[in-house]
Scaffold this motif. Structure first.
Motif, PDB file in Angstrom:
ATOM      1  N   ALA A  45      -7.552  -5.861  -2.197  1.00  0.00           N
ATOM      2  CA  ALA A  45      -6.831  -5.111  -1.160  1.00  0.00           C
ATOM      3  C   ALA A  45      -7.231  -5.542   0.238  1.00  0.00           C
ATOM      4  CB  ALA A  45      -7.071  -3.615  -1.335  1.00  0.00           C
ATOM      5  N   GLY A  46      -8.319  -6.319   0.361  1.00  0.00           N
ATOM      6  CA  GLY A  46      -8.751  -6.806   1.668  1.00  0.00           C
ATOM      7  C   GLY A  46      -9.267  -5.715   2.586  1.00  0.00           C
ATOM      8  N   ARG A 169      -4.907  -7.571 -14.404  1.00  0.00           N
ATOM      9  CA  ARG A 169      -3.943  -8.319 -15.218  1.00  0.00           C
ATOM     10  C   ARG A 169      -2.558  -7.693 -15.223  1.00  0.00           C
ATOM     11  NH1 ARG A 169      -8.436  -8.689 -19.331  1.00  0.00           N
ATOM     12  NH2 ARG A 169      -9.383 -10.733 -18.986  1.00  0.00           N
ATOM     13  N   SER A 170      -2.418  -6.495 -14.677  1.00  0.00           N
ATOM     14  CA  SER A 170      -1.135  -5.792 -14.701  1.00  0.00           C
ATOM     15  C   SER A 170      -0.215  -6.292 -13.577  1.00  0.00           C
ATOM     16  CB  SER A 170      -1.364  -4.292 -14.551  1.00  0.00           C
ATOM     17  OG  SER A 170      -1.880  -3.999 -13.256  1.00  0.00           O
ATOM     18  N   LEU A 176      -1.527  -7.253  -6.030  1.00  0.00           N
ATOM     19  CA  LEU A 176      -2.769  -7.230  -5.261  1.00  0.00           C
ATOM     20  C   LEU A 176      -3.234  -8.644  -4.917  1.00  0.00           C
ATOM     21  CD1 LEU A 176      -4.721  -4.412  -7.129  1.00  0.00           C
ATOM     22  CD2 LEU A 176      -3.812  -4.329  -4.801  1.00  0.00           C
ATOM     23  N   ARG A 177      -3.052  -9.572  -5.857  1.00  0.00           N
ATOM     24  CA  ARG A 177      -3.432 -10.955  -5.566  1.00  0.00           C
ATOM     25  C   ARG A 177      -2.577 -11.520  -4.437  1.00  0.00           C
ATOM     26  NH1 ARG A 177      -4.414 -11.074 -11.194  1.00  0.00           N
ATOM     27  NH2 ARG A 177      -2.265 -11.653 -11.691  1.00  0.00           N
ATOM     28  N   ALA A 186       3.548 -10.704   1.154  1.00  0.00           N
ATOM     29  CA  ALA A 186       3.626  -9.798   0.006  1.00  0.00           C
ATOM     30  C   ALA A 186       4.537  -8.617   0.322  1.00  0.00           C
ATOM     31  CB  ALA A 186       2.231  -9.314  -0.370  1.00  0.00           C
ATOM     32  N   GLY A 187       4.408  -8.068   1.513  1.00  0.00           N
ATOM     33  CA  GLY A 187       5.273  -6.964   1.907  1.00  0.00           C
ATOM     34  C   GLY A 187       6.729  -7.380   1.989  1.00  0.00           C
ATOM     35  N   ALA A 188       6.963  -8.587   2.495  1.00  0.00           N
ATOM     36  CA  ALA A 188       8.338  -9.086   2.590  1.00  0.00           C
ATOM     37  C   ALA A 188       8.937  -9.352   1.219  1.00  0.00           C
ATOM     38  CB  ALA A 188       8.350 -10.369   3.427  1.00  0.00           C
TER      39      ALA A 188
END
Length: 320
Positions: A45-46, A169-170, A176-177, A186-188
């Motif tokens: 999550a950073g 793994r889900s 998250l990766r 990721a948001g886009a």
């Protein structure tokens, strides 16, 4: 196969340890539970948290307060991670909007506020703390030996490890990766950035809360001083040294730092050493370890070993 061998070794070790070292084993396992969650939070999550020990305290006080008011201890233990996760969800909504050092300071402030509240609250025992907590019991069986808690802690480590592995793994783990490498992209792409960050924050808090609940029944005494800011610093050092975002790294980091702290404590309590020696040595070693890791293995020990192994395997294939 390697995980099975490691689990078997960890399960056998408590039966050969003397009482003093068995205590270290239990504390190591409790730290590992909290660090597995923190490693996910920081690695995927950073989010940098300097207040992980506050959720350990919430879990411990939840279990302890329920126990002293007559609630079965098993229910208190089950409630510990749930209340910690709920608390993380409530505070996470506003503070997870922060980034970088602002978030780190916000989580640190949360722990300081919590310790202040617990120290002044009569219902929590105040500065004196909660005393005389019962042993954990279930179905007429009472855990009143160190080896009982060693087995319980090992089960907790296995449980948190399995949950963390399943999460990674889900579909959420894939999001998250992506979030860890490029939050904006990721948001886009449709990843619910805020929801995923809040989820990992709550899961991380639940792991710490579970560790706190076991700690409460094992020690039988709770006070604000049981969860100092230094404990949160320890968790961060463990996660960074082992490797952020790596479950194996969290376990390795917790093992190395716990053993190092034990050695430092033994050294600092030798005759002739000043009373402040334990804290000074601890801070010095944490600083040196962080500097060494950032300088030589910036991604942590386990990712560095995996990278080295991959390079050697590639060279071997090319040579053959």
């Amino acid at each position: 196969m390697k995980w099975i061998i490691a689990l078997a070794a960890a399960a056998v070790v408590p039966f050969f340890l003397p009482p003093g070292q068995l205590t270290v084993y239990i504390l190591l396992g409790l730290s590992a539970m909290a660090v597995v969650g923190l490693s996910l939070l920081m690695g995927y999550a950073g989010q940098v948290s300097l207040g992980q020990a506050s959720f350990t305290a919430i879990g411990a006080y939840t279990a302890g307060l329920l126990a002293v008011h007559g609630v079965p201890t098993l229910l208190g233990l089950l409630a510990a991670p749930l209340v910690a996760a709920l608390a993380a969800g409530l505070v996470g909504v506003p503070i997870l909007r922060l980034r970088g050092h602002q978030l780190a300071f916000a989580t640190l402030a949360l722990q300081l506020i919590l310790l202040s509240v617990l120290g002044d609250a009569d219902w929590a025992g105040g500065a004196v703390g909660l005393q005389g907590l019962p042993y954990l019991s279930a179905g007429g069986f009472e855990l009143n030996q160190d080896r009982d808690y060693a087995c319980l802690v090992l089960a907790g480590v296995v449980l948190t490890t399995l949950i963390a592995s399943a999460l990674v793994r889900s579909r959420v783990g894939r999001g998250l990766r992506a979030l860890a490498t490029a939050p904006v992209a990721a948001g886009a792409s449709g990843v619910p950035v805020g929801a995923y960050r809040l989820l990992v924050f709550a899961v991380s808090a639940a792991f710490a809360g579970l560790a706190g609940g076991i700690y409460a029944f094992y020690v039988g005494y709770l006070a604000p001083g049981s969860f100092p800011v230094l404990l949160s610093v320890e968790y961060v050092v463990m996660a960074v040294v082992g490797g952020l975002g790596s479950i194996a790294g969290a376990l390795l980091g917790a093992t190395l730092i716990t053993l190092a702290v034990q050695l430092l404590t033994t050294l600092a309590t030798q005759p002739g050493m000043p009373s402040y020696a334990p804290s000074v040595l601890s801070y010095a070693v944490y600083a040196l370890l962080l500097i060494a890791v950032v300088r030589y293995v910036p991604k942590g020990i386990v990712p560095a070993l995996l990278l080295r192994k991959g390079i050697l395997a590639t060279l071997h294939r090319r040579s053959s």
